[in-house]
Design a protein around this motif. Structure first.
Motif, mmCIF file in Angstrom:
data_model
loop_
_atom_site.group_PDB
_atom_site.id
_atom_site.type_symbol
_atom_site.label_atom_id
_atom_site.label_comp_id
_atom_site.label_asym_id
_atom_site.label_seq_id
_atom_site.Cartn_x
_atom_site.Cartn_y
_atom_site.Cartn_z
ATOM 1 N N LEU A 185 36.746 34.650 48.809
ATOM 2 C CA LEU A 185 37.425 35.106 48.513
ATOM 3 C C LEU A 185 37.122 36.468 49.541
ATOM 4 O O LEU A 185 35.881 37.027 49.374
ATOM 5 N N GLU A 186 38.092 37.161 50.138
ATOM 6 C CA GLU A 186 37.933 38.100 51.013
ATOM 7 C C GLU A 186 39.057 38.988 50.489
ATOM 8 O O GLU A 186 39.643 39.561 50.096
ATOM 9 N N GLY A 187 38.548 40.609 50.435
ATOM 10 C CA GLY A 187 38.550 41.592 50.937
ATOM 11 C C GLY A 187 38.114 43.141 50.290
ATOM 12 O O GLY A 187 36.604 42.840 50.086
ATOM 13 N N GLU A 188 38.564 43.629 48.876
ATOM 14 C CA GLU A 188 37.990 44.841 48.270
ATOM 15 C C GLU A 188 37.432 44.517 47.045
ATOM 16 O O GLU A 188 38.054 44.413 45.906
ATOM 17 N N GLU A 189 36.441 44.894 47.099
ATOM 18 C CA GLU A 189 35.849 44.704 45.573
ATOM 19 C C GLU A 189 36.197 45.545 44.172
ATOM 20 O O GLU A 189 35.987 46.559 44.975
ATOM 21 N N LEU A 190 36.586 45.007 43.389
ATOM 22 C CA LEU A 190 36.843 46.614 41.878
ATOM 23 C C LEU A 190 36.844 46.559 40.992
ATOM 24 O O LEU A 190 36.075 45.163 40.496
ATOM 25 N N SER A 191 36.183 47.255 40.215
ATOM 26 C CA SER A 191 35.209 47.095 38.890
ATOM 27 C C SER A 191 36.775 47.494 37.705
ATOM 28 O O SER A 191 36.777 49.311 37.874
ATOM 29 N N MET A 270 38.825 40.892 43.263
ATOM 30 C CA MET A 270 38.444 40.821 44.720
ATOM 31 C C MET A 270 39.424 41.901 45.055
ATOM 32 O O MET A 270 41.132 41.141 44.291
ATOM 33 N N ILE A 271 39.651 42.860 45.520
ATOM 34 C CA ILE A 271 41.306 42.439 45.922
ATOM 35 C C ILE A 271 41.922 42.447 47.116
ATOM 36 O O ILE A 271 41.857 42.578 48.926
ATOM 37 N N THR A 272 42.928 41.265 47.085
ATOM 38 C CA THR A 272 42.891 40.262 48.075
ATOM 39 C C THR A 272 44.743 40.607 49.231
ATOM 40 O O THR A 272 45.167 41.599 48.381
ATOM 41 N N LYS A 277 42.404 39.259 42.178
ATOM 42 C CA LYS A 277 42.248 38.485 41.514
ATOM 43 C C LYS A 277 41.170 38.066 40.850
ATOM 44 O O LYS A 277 39.819 39.268 41.539
ATOM 45 N N VAL A 278 40.561 37.614 40.001
ATOM 46 C CA VAL A 278 39.683 38.237 39.374
ATOM 47 C C VAL A 278 38.056 37.130 39.281
ATOM 48 O O VAL A 278 38.260 36.058 39.963
ATOM 49 N N LEU A 279 37.297 38.039 39.503
ATOM 50 C CA LEU A 279 35.782 37.157 40.128
ATOM 51 C C LEU A 279 35.068 36.242 38.764
ATOM 52 O O LEU A 279 34.696 35.797 39.135
ATOM 53 N N GLU A 280 35.588 37.753 37.764
ATOM 54 C CA GLU A 280 34.060 37.767 36.902
ATOM 55 C C GLU A 280 34.919 38.158 35.994
ATOM 56 O O GLU A 280 35.261 39.419 35.734
ATOM 57 N N PHE A 281 34.145 37.998 34.548
ATOM 58 C CA PHE A 281 34.835 38.663 33.041
ATOM 59 C C PHE A 281 33.247 38.867 32.522
ATOM 60 O O PHE A 281 32.670 38.358 32.642
ATOM 61 N N ASN A 282 33.510 40.611 31.783
ATOM 62 C CA ASN A 282 31.659 40.711 31.572
ATOM 63 C C ASN A 282 32.133 41.114 30.369
ATOM 64 O O ASN A 282 33.755 41.959 30.896
ATOM 65 N N THR A 283 31.931 41.318 28.938
ATOM 66 C CA THR A 283 32.149 41.999 28.010
ATOM 67 C C THR A 283 31.482 42.485 27.080
ATOM 68 O O THR A 283 31.204 42.559 26.048
ATOM 69 N N ARG A 284 30.711 43.761 28.476
ATOM 70 C CA ARG A 284 30.368 44.836 27.187
ATOM 71 C C ARG A 284 30.312 46.830 29.083
ATOM 72 O O ARG A 284 30.972 45.579 30.302
ATOM 73 N N PHE A 285 29.868 47.029 28.969
ATOM 74 C CA PHE A 285 29.748 48.442 29.830
ATOM 75 C C PHE A 285 28.833 47.622 31.465
ATOM 76 O O PHE A 285 28.159 46.781 30.807
ATOM 77 N N GLY A 286 29.755 47.807 32.681
ATOM 78 C CA GLY A 286 29.008 46.836 33.268
ATOM 79 C C GLY A 286 28.276 48.242 34.417
ATOM 80 O O GLY A 286 27.832 49.769 33.102
ATOM 81 N N ASP A 287 26.835 47.475 34.684
ATOM 82 C CA ASP A 287 25.720 48.291 35.070
ATOM 83 C C ASP A 287 25.561 48.101 36.450
ATOM 84 O O ASP A 287 25.065 46.306 37.224
ATOM 85 N N PRO A 288 26.108 49.184 37.988
ATOM 86 C CA PRO A 288 25.041 50.555 37.449
ATOM 87 C C PRO A 288 26.776 51.203 37.550
ATOM 88 O O PRO A 288 26.979 52.334 37.712
#
Length: 424
Positions: A185-191, A270-272, A277-288
């Motif tokens: 996927l191409e675009g801007e990543e966002l968390s 990924m903001i396409t 569109k979801v790249l991945e799900f995590n089930t806790r706070f992200g780092d960093p």
């Protein structure tokens, strides 16, 4: 109130800092912690396994345990704590499988109608090699299980994809028995992280993460080399739109399945040109991401944790963030992410000015002073009225810190600086 935070990285240090700001003035404990956390919380030796942590939390009469890393969540630490009568913040073992298995996450997304990349599940080397011949490049291969953010390989051509297949299926890197082959996927990543109470979703401030080790998003994936928050063009209305399309359908599906999600649901997006569109799900706070988001938090984090533990507890709850921008720069050890140098003496920590959030990740204390303990070593976070101001302060502070082989990206938040006028 006595609160135990499980983990020893920059994320846990940032969580402890935010909890320390609570008006409830909790007594803070941490296991295993690190050299920086030791100055702000009492470290306890609980061992690495679930039983040891439960025993320690019980012996210390903890009122709440906050689980930082993904591995103990997937191993069922929250379930074991609750069974022992100790309140815990985080998802159950079954709910944490959303992060523990990328194949399972794809199945849930398909059932919930959550947008994600086109993909196929590869269950053997032979099947994988057969699919690669007709794949479009670049393409993405992901190990099914936990991989500390490093189990993703972006292959530019079939040769690189074949090497990835050998690493996953033959070398058994990351213990993968299944691999997800995914469109690039191409675009801007966002968390976008959100607190969940099994029914309701409360989005936090958006952040942008930098996964690759080198400037310009080059090199292998890491656990994250920097982040910033907020993100240009993602105001409260747009954040709610993403939560409606991504987080809430998953939380509702899991509620209907009888596996309600409590804790933090982190969507890597990924903001396409075709939308989020979801790249991945995590089930806790992200780092960093946590290190950039929580310094801006004005609400009581301890109160939010308590509300998220109760079914429906977040109904009507608001969360407040400062208008400041936060920029986090990660300092990593030599060789990271393929290998990791340890024991290198760190200098310049005392020179970091007041107002800088210096969170420790891979550090340890020796007779000679504080040394690297491998991986990502330190996080330097600065606040500012503009991204340019925050970025300048963060890098000025990061330049004061030295250790052998220090790795640091120099382009964190450049996109935000280009998007937001310095006078805004």
């Amino acid at each position: 109130m006595r609160v135990l935070v499980v983990g020893g990285g920059g994320r846990e240090h940032a969580i402890l800092r935010a909890l320390a700001r609570s008006p409830q003035a909790p007594e803070l404990l941490c296991t295993p912690g690190n050299a920086g956390i030791a100055a702000e919380a009492r470290l306890i030796d609980a061992g690495p396994d679930v039983a040891g942590i439960v025993a320690a939390a019980t012996a210390e009469s903890c009122d709440l345990v906050v689980v930082g890393p993904e591995a103990p969540l997937v191993e069922g630490l929250v379930d074991a704590l609750e069974a022992a009568g100790v309140a815990a913040f985080g998802p159950s073992c079954v709910a944490a499988r959303l992060e523990g298995s990328k194949v399972h996450a794809k199945e849930l997304m398909a059932e919930a109608g959550v947008p994600t990349a086109e993909h196929a599940v590869l269950r053997s080397r032979a099947e994988a090699l057969d699919r690669l011949a007709s794949a479009s490049y670049p393409t993405v291969l992901k190990a099914d299980g936990l991989a500390a953010g490093k189990g993703v390989i972006i292959a530019a051509d079939e040769s690189e994809a074949r090497a990835a297949v050998e690493a996953f299926f033959v070398e058994q890197r990351f213990g993968a028995t299944e691999v997800v082959l995914e469109e690039y996927l191409e675009g801007e990543e966002l968390s976008l992280l959100a607190l969940c109470d099994g029914e309701n979703v409360l989005p936090l401030a958006p952040a942008q993460d930098y996964k690759r080790i080198f400037d310009g998003d080059r090199g292998p994936n890491t656990g994250g080399m920097g982040s910033y928050s907020p993100v240009p063009d993602f105001d409260a209305e747009r954040v709610e739109e993403i939560a409606d399309a991504v987080h809430r359908p998953i939380v509702e599906l899991m509620r209907r399945r009888g596996t309600p999600f409590h804790g933090v649901l982190y969507a890597g997006l990924m903001i396409t040109a075709d939308g989020s569109k979801v790249l991945e799900f995590n089930t806790r706070f992200g780092d960093p991401e946590t290190q950039a988001v929580l310094p801006r938090l004005e609400s009581d984090l301890l109160e939010l944790f308590a509300a998220a533990r109760e079914p429906g507890g977040l109904a009507g709850v608001d969360v407040s963030f400062s208008a400041d921008w936060a920029v986090t720069v990660v300092l990593a050890s030599a060789g990271y992410p393929e290998s990791s140098s340890k024991g290198d003496l760190i200098s310049g920590l005392g020179a970091v000015p007041d107002g800088i959030e210096l969170t420790h990740a891979g550090t340890a204390r020796t007779d000679d002073g504080i040394v690297t303990a491998g991986g990502r070593v330190l996080n330097v976070t600065a606040l500012g009225a503009t991204p340019a101001a925050a970025r300048e302060r963060a890098y000025a502070a990061a330049d004061l810190i030295e250790f052998e082989g220090k790795q640091m990206r120099t382009d964190i938040a450049e996109r935000a600086v280009e998007s937001v006028p310095a006078s805004s």
